[in-house]
Design an enzyme around this catalytic site. Structure first.
Site, PDB file in Angstrom:
ATOM      1  N   ALA A 261      -6.403  64.041-107.695  1.00 37.44           N
ATOM      2  CA  ALA A 261      -7.006  65.100-107.192  1.00 37.44           C
ATOM      3  C   ALA A 261      -6.418  65.592-105.786  1.00 37.44           C
ATOM      4  CB  ALA A 261      -8.424  64.741-107.132  1.00 37.44           C
ATOM      5  N   ASP A 283      -8.083  59.926-110.906  1.00 42.38           N
ATOM      6  CA  ASP A 283      -8.775  59.801-109.714  1.00 42.38           C
ATOM      7  C   ASP A 283      -9.809  59.168-109.600  1.00 42.38           C
ATOM      8  OD1 ASP A 283      -7.585  61.439-106.910  1.00 42.38           O
ATOM      9  OD2 ASP A 283      -9.592  61.166-106.927  1.00 42.38           O
ATOM     10  N   ASP A 310      -9.780  53.890-111.002  1.00 41.47           N
ATOM     11  CA  ASP A 310      -9.335  53.271-110.000  1.00 41.47           C
ATOM     12  C   ASP A 310      -7.936  52.714-109.744  1.00 41.47           C
ATOM     13  OD1 ASP A 310      -9.186  51.884-107.338  1.00 41.47           O
ATOM     14  OD2 ASP A 310     -11.001  50.678-107.717  1.00 41.47           O
ATOM     15  N   ASP A 328       1.106  59.261-105.371  1.00 42.19           N
ATOM     16  CA  ASP A 328       0.583  60.113-104.148  1.00 42.19           C
ATOM     17  C   ASP A 328      -0.386  59.349-103.807  1.00 42.19           C
ATOM     18  OD1 ASP A 328       1.199  62.239-102.356  1.00 42.19           O
ATOM     19  OD2 ASP A 328      -0.652  62.695-102.804  1.00 42.19           O
ATOM     20  N   CYS A 381       1.414  61.827 -97.327  1.00 39.19           N
ATOM     21  CA  CYS A 381       1.468  63.177 -96.413  1.00 39.19           C
ATOM     22  C   CYS A 381       1.008  62.625 -94.789  1.00 39.19           C
ATOM     23  CB  CYS A 381       0.228  64.096 -96.750  1.00 39.19           C
ATOM     24  SG  CYS A 381      -1.451  63.647 -96.816  1.00 39.19           S
TER      25      CYS A 381
END
Length: 442
Positions: A261, A283, A310, A328, A381
């Site tokens: 997500a 997700d 999870d 990610d 990120c």
């Protein structure tokens, strides 16, 4: 007070009082803003959050009642006014003061309106002196106040980037983030979409590194364009697009997206695979999966299965099943402060250390799902090395059947791509801070 300014105040109250994420509140509230004012509305909301420590320092210099003890309405109005006075060109300062006072009056608080007037008039009279006083603060405090970053984070970045680079780093992370979109290559080419934009007066250019990326240079309501409704493009940052470009999943393969997500990387992978094979988009938050479902319908994709799971828990049914994996992982988010400025105030050293264990566990689980010869990308990120290369090297130290994979053929101007990873920094590349490593199971 102008209607857009009232909406800025109301949005900021939600962010500060309810501790809501700025990007989510803006997305909801901007729908009620006239198109002419949307860019200024967004800039003002993000600007106040971005420069919060600077703004509060200015207010506290001129007020006996400090910001921590002020009523919410008064505090937010003062913050917006100070932001406009110091950071917006042609802000018509006297009008800013008058409208701020009127807003409080309209709330029925005459006493507070007089207080707001006095504080803002004093700031106006002493603008130059206040800035000079700021410049004479001790170096560490000056950096913290001027750029609105906690001393703890400045110290971390000085160690990572060097004291001589710190102001460049802070300034770049405070800059306005561009609007970037990903072209759905199944429906249109990048050049064809650029031509359509040009004909409609939308100023746009190719992204420098992402092959499917376009940067929009003048603000538009992307979700109201015909091209968006037809699924010709999606909103995604250039850095985020690069994860799919680097992984480059083959058609008819099985891809697992560990923490999917809101779905950008799964959707990008599906487009790269020409809607073939299967993508398992997982997700931990079931409520977020509807975003993926909605987007895949808009884009005309049907090879994505979204489900709640999870990523820190091993799924024995997927051992050695995946051709490609996207990991990610959750992170400190220190690379996307330009888009979510409140992040810089909310991340503590303790929280960063806690998240390292989660990241490593997700990477280890991802590795179990990968076939021999399979590829995965590990991405974050954040610009924090502990969450990036350090995690990857820790994983490789204990997993001898895996190695970093050269992907220099997928991206230019990143020498470390030959080593199997890239580090993206706002002050170097003009993109969101990101880390991407490509790992192969031998």
């Amino acid at each position: 007070m102008d209607s857009y300014r009232i909406k800025v105040v109301e949005t900021l109250k939600k962010i500060f009082k309810d501790k809501s994420y700025s990007n989510i509140v803006i997305s909801n509230d901007i729908r009620n803003i006239d198109l002419r004012h949307q860019a200024l509305y967004r800039k003002s909301v993000l600007g106040v959050v971005e420069h919060l420590m600077f703004i509060d320092w200015i207010i506290n210099q001129m007020s006996n009642t400090k910001t921590k003890k002020m009523e919410t309405d008064v505090l937010v109005v003062l913050r917006l006014a100070v932001y406009q006075m110091f950071f917006l060109d042609n802000s018509y300062e006297n009008m800013v003061v008058s409208e701020s006072v009127q807003y409080i009056k309209d709330k029925g608080n005459i006493r507070a309106s007089k207080f707001v007037n006095g504080v803002l008039r004093n700031i106006l009279r002493q603008k130059k002196e206040l800035l000079e006083k700021m410049e004479h603060l001790p170096r560490e405090e000056y950096l913290s106040v001027k750029y609105s970053y906690p001393a703890e984070l400045i110290k971390r970045w000085q160690l990572q980037f060097g004291k001589n680079k710190i102001e460049e780093v802070l300034s770049a992370n405070n800059a306005e983030a561009p609007l970037e979109i990903r072209v759905n290559n199944m429906k249109i080419s990048r050049d064809e979409l650029l031509k359509i934009f040009n004909e409609k007066g939308i100023i746009a250019e190719r992204c420098k590194y992402a092959h499917k990326g376009i940067r929009i240079l003048n603000p538009i309501e992307t979700d109201k364009t015909e091209e968006y409704k037809k699924g010709l493009f999606s909103i995604q940052s250039e850095s985020s697009m690069l994860a799919g470009q680097i992984l480059n999943p083959a058609e008819d393969s099985l891809v697992i997206d560990m923490c999917a997500a809101p779905g950008g990387k799964s959707l990008n992978a599906s487009e790269i695979m020409n809607n073939t094979g299967k993508i398992l988009s997982r997700d931990i938050y079931p409520g977020k999966l509807s975003l993926i479902e909605k987007e895949k319908q808009r884009l005309g994709l049907n090879n994505i299965k979204a489900e709640a799971y999870d990523a820190t828990v091993t799924d024995e049914t997927l051992i050695e099943k995946a051709d490609f994996i996207i990991a990610d992982v959750p992170c400190s988010g220190l690379g996307i402060i330009r888009r979510k400025p409140e992040i810089k105030y909310n991340r503590t050293e303790a929280e960063i250390k806690e998240i390292l264990n989660i990241q490593l566990k997700i990477l280890e689980n991802a590795a179990k799902y990968l076939k021999r010869g399979g590829m995965m990308v590990y991405s974050t990120c954040t610009t924090n090395k502990e969450e990036n290369l350090d995690i990857v090297m820790e994983f490789l130290k204990h997993n001898k059947g895996f190695a970093l994979e050269d992907f220099s053929d997928k991206i230019n101007d990143f020498p470390d791509a030959k080593k199997g990873y890239i580090e993206i920094y706002p002050h170097v590349h003009g993109m969101d801070g990101f880390f991407i490593a490509k790992i192969k199971r031998l």
